[in-house]
Design a protein around this motif. Sequence first.
Motif, short mmCIF file in Angstrom:
data_model
loop_
_atom_site.label_atom_id
_atom_site.label_comp_id
_atom_site.label_asym_id
_atom_site.label_seq_id
_atom_site.Cartn_x
_atom_site.Cartn_y
_atom_site.Cartn_z
N TRP A 1 -12.92 -2.54 38.77
CA TRP A 1 -13.90 -1.87 39.64
C TRP A 1 -14.25 -0.50 39.08
CZ3 TRP A 1 -13.17 -0.24 45.46
CH2 TRP A 1 -14.43 -0.16 46.05
N THR B 1 -8.56 -2.78 40.65
CA THR B 1 -8.92 -1.36 40.55
C THR B 1 -9.47 -1.03 39.18
OG1 THR B 1 -6.94 -1.06 41.86
CG2 THR B 1 -8.09 0.91 41.18
N LEU C 1 -19.93 -4.10 43.90
CA LEU C 1 -19.00 -4.93 44.67
C LEU C 1 -19.76 -5.93 45.52
CD1 LEU C 1 -16.00 -5.15 45.03
CD2 LEU C 1 -16.18 -3.67 47.01
N ALA D 1 -12.28 -9.61 41.05
CA ALA D 1 -12.26 -8.84 39.80
C ALA D 1 -13.02 -9.58 38.71
CB ALA D 1 -10.82 -8.58 39.38
N LEU E 1 -16.64 -9.24 39.35
CA LEU E 1 -17.07 -7.87 38.99
C LEU E 1 -17.23 -7.74 37.49
CD1 LEU E 1 -15.01 -5.38 41.15
CD2 LEU E 1 -17.46 -5.40 40.84
N MET F 1 -20.76 1.95 43.27
CA MET F 1 -19.53 1.17 43.37
C MET F 1 -19.66 0.10 44.44
SD MET F 1 -16.56 3.98 42.69
CE MET F 1 -15.25 2.81 42.42
#
Lengths: 220, 321
Positions: free
Chosen positions: B83, B80, B21, B233, B236, B17
């Motif tokens: 991710w 969120t 990121l 986001a 990502l 994770m």
Amino acid sequence: MPGIHYDIAHMLGAVVLLLSFALLYQRRLFAIIQAFAAQSMVLAAAAAWQGYIQDAPHLYITALLALSMKAIAIPVALHRVIDRLNIRRTVDTSLGVGPTMIAGVSLVTLSILLVLPVTADVTALTREDLALALSVVLLGLLTMITRRNAIGQVVGFMSLENGLILAAIGVEGMPLIVEMLVAFAVMVAFIIFGIFFFHIRERFDTLDLHALENFRGERR
Amino acid sequence: MIFVQALLAGVFQVVQMLLVLALAPGLTGLVRVVKARLLGRRGPPLVQPYRDLFRLLRKDVVLADNASWLFRVTPYLVFTAIWLAAALVPTFTTALALTATADLIALVALLASARFFLALAGMDVGTSFGGLGSSREMMIAALAEPAMLMVIFSIAILVRTTSLSLIVDFMLAGGVGLRISLGLALISLLMVAIAENARIPVDNPATHLELTMVHEAMVLEYSGRHLALIEAASMLKLVLYMALIACIFLPWGISEPGEGPLAILIGLVTFVLKLASGAVLLALFETSVAKMRVFRYGEFLGGALLLSLLGAIFLYVSTGL
């Protein structure tokens, strides 16, 4: 390892089919000719590859013919025809791109459904090959139907013939004479088409075949 | 032993994770640098996206008077969801704590909910740009999502699972070979990825021109840390799609559960290499094509849908269901 050999043959066949779709998708004349040249080039590669895995040297001649004639000579000739006739470079399609693509996929499905029962006792790979070749033929027909422009129709015809060659090289033991004849017939057809282009153009000042319908009074 | 493995899986999950990121802005930066070089400009430095994000995080949020709670909550929700989705995709190892939930359909659902909230937020303040962006985004989504699901179904017919780590195992075992359907699915997935990440033939993230913007129009009202979250986001998301394509179609190098630290190191290195080559290829592609008209999105994504459909049809023939 025979597995990867046949996998590569299938990938080449699939690329030919994909380029058939690319042919359906294009709107500009030069792009259509380029897609056709690319298709013929992949076809030549497929023929050479089949010649290698089937150990059939005459397929190399087919590959050479496809490469020199269909991938180089005919596209160059078509380019020159377009330049000489000085026609509009965009093509009107008689169907929108969306419906055409849907029709294309339906045709592929149809050819698969057709090939499945006929070839019940052969391997899945041959079945896939035949389905691919038949789809290319049907997509060539569809290209001919959806183009109003004579050059588009000729390219559709040629790509239809690519499908025939694809079927011929996929089957073991096809004699060279058959492929030679097909290639020769297409050459003759191309020359005749060329003459027709100039006649249609001379008469109607366009290559749009709807002009013919108007002329014969078939159109309201 | 099982306990140790579970612990390791947890550690790997956290590492993954943090890794995605940390790499995401770098990837976007790399695409920008390569594009600039290809266009004959010097371009911003590689670390510019990191700087932009930190600068935005320090700034105050300016809110419209009529912005509702939805507008304020959306950046956090979107970040969120994406991710979490990125955490599901195996990048360097399949020994992840979330392996059991790493399902392709769950991934699509997470991405779809992120998009849903973003589109709602775009319409929340009531500016015309927001509504325009939202409606375009939903048009793209309505075409891209079936294509993506079709790709997933083709893979599911082949591998008989939608779990990502099992797909990686299956592909690594090499039982598939070169399949027509996989080739078609790859092309279709690439087209979907281009549309979903607002890359050039569909959307141009570098401009603010009302004729072309999709994503930018939707997030035009955001500022400060909210904007930072939304930008992060979308960065990502680019990593996520590249990792997804890499783990389904090019899984080589990904380490499997129970392998030593060397395998994991190889996994990390190959993952970074895959991302870098993906960035270069994307930049090459973007500089070689022209932006499409909005009305042609349907044809582009319809093409993706048809290709994935063809893939599924051919799979149906060869597996002889």
